[in-house]
Design a protein around this motif. Sequence first.
Motif: not given
Length: 698
Positions: A272-279, A453-461
């Motif tokens: 139900p969400f798009r992966l972040t660029a870091a993911q 390293v996943i250095d980005e939080l999902p949008p909305g956090r």
Amino acid sequence: MYAGKSLAARPLNSLRGVGPRLAERLARLRLASVQDLLLHLPLRYEDRGTVVPIGSLRPDQHALIDAQVELAEVVRGRRPRLLVRVSDGTGQLTLLFFHFYASQLNQFKRGTRVRAFGEARPGMATLTMTHPDCQLGEPERDDAAEESGLVPVYPTTEGLNQTQLRRLVRAALALAEEPGALTDLLPPELQSELGFPPLLAALRQIHAPPPGALLSAIIDGSHPVVRRLAFEELLAHHLSLQRLRQQLQDQARAPELVTDGPLLDRFRVSLPFRLTAAQERVDAELARDLASPRAMQRLVQGDVGSGKTVVAALAALRAVESGWQTAVMAPTELLAEQHYRNFSHWLAPLGIEVGWLSGRMGVRQRESALAAVADGRAAVVVGTHALFQESVQFQRLGLVIVDEQHRFGVHQRLALREKGERDGMQPHQLIMTATPIPRTLAMTAYADLDVSVIDELPPGRTPVATVAVSSSRRQEVIERVRNACAEGRQAYWVCTLIEESELLEAQAAAATAERLTEVLPELRVGLVHGRLKNADKEAVMAAFARGEIDLLVATTVIEVGVDVPNASLMIIENAERLGLAQLHQLRGRVGRGAVASSCVLMYQPPLSAHGKLRLGIMRETNDGFEIAQRDLELRGPGEFLGTRQTGELRYRTADLVRDAHLLPQVQRTAQRLLREAPATVQPLIDRWVGSGERYAQV
């Protein structure tokens, strides 16, 4: 017998005076060879260059006195004591011994000259020195030289005194002068380039600083002799990990897993969400590794809530798509249950059976689960340490995912990897951690791993606003909970105790839940702690996740593995008793939705200096990597990685915080030695790492 032999090959019992009992005590300090003894470096130094007149001594002063014995007697009582009254013409002093031999009384004859070094403390009639270092009679030339100037104080163990250690180190330094006894393994041109002295010169200065030595620079590690030894030790550890990694890659073949397929496509569409660029970036790195015939050894680190589990699920799907099984291991029941729920929720709709194994399963349930793992029906198996028990047999294990790796013992992780070894093949290994690891540690402790390293939080956090309040304002905090829940939000109230007792923590949490139920009758209060039955704990957590509980009172068992986006307030009692990493993990339970979230660190005054510092850091930043770096500086690498009891990452000279600036050059030098001087690699590893090398294979 040992003439011309390397000190690394000379046992300690080849030194004069080292018999079986002394050798055993030295072994407790991990000293086996004469070379080990040379690398056993002083903790500090004492200035014994100046004899202080007794008449000018002050309480709490460490000093060397030179006097004559006036009286020696054993005073009987509940605890016999040997008292020796001495005088130097300027005053009198009493030497006090609680542990002594009868023969010592005869040694302290009236008129005997005694040189004593110790701390002067107030006594009944005179100042006293308790168990000082003593020399009786006219000192021999060697002993006099050793006892003058800056005297080293070494780490020791019961039954081994400083005089013995100093004598043995002097003997080792003398042997090191012999040709071929101590090889300098760093190329001369490199030493010149870095401004390092030769090894023997560095050891001489550290064990016996000459008059006028820059003692402060030796102590704080900025002196070239200390930097030289720290550099060589870091280099040896790095080479050990690099070489083991290369051996694993050269020897161990792994299944080549597909990079894409219908299961992966269906999974991505179902999210139900798009992966972040870091993911996406980290997923691409994993896909590349998994498609290789070399066994993947990759650490994925990311802050709390950065979405590591989704990336792990994509890796597991590549294994399933290729006809292989995946094992997912977590350190606690609660975290394992969270993974089981997530993987089941995502994979069951795709027709993939997710198995569950824990130490608390009933006999029939366990037998059924083991059968599904053995015949391959359970394509993904989630569990705790129960996964590596002998009774667990996988049909085709192609990928091992280990969460919070540093919480497992070394041999536990190795056992799980070995389960997949079959016909010369071994599984790929993915390690995840929500404890951000400072770059200095990643470059050393995990030098055998590729790091993503996943250095980005999902949008909305949203960042969590953090405040520290005294427990005297408890009523205000309770009102804050009341208001948050009245607005339809949920809250955590975490109870901590200084005693590491599950029973006491459970009792404290139960009492807190009872009190909060009384003062907040309009709220639905739940309770979870480590002593609850698994099913009861699961039921409470599920009710909280469904919004049927407003306020969850818990112990630190909720540190990891709980994801409730509607929870926006976290209260942590006795926050000053927790370390930075644990506080950050707990705070990560809120701020998982779009609404603004808060964390209240409630402390018992007065705060210690360390307590103020920790709570201040938590208020300043939400950045897990910044917090991890500060935590490393406060606690040191052994505690940070949880390795103090496992035998890993024990440094004799190096300090990962102090010597971080050396690490880039260490990496470059390691590559240069592997390429240009491979014959020096094993001796370097033997010198500094020894038997600890085996741990790096995990």
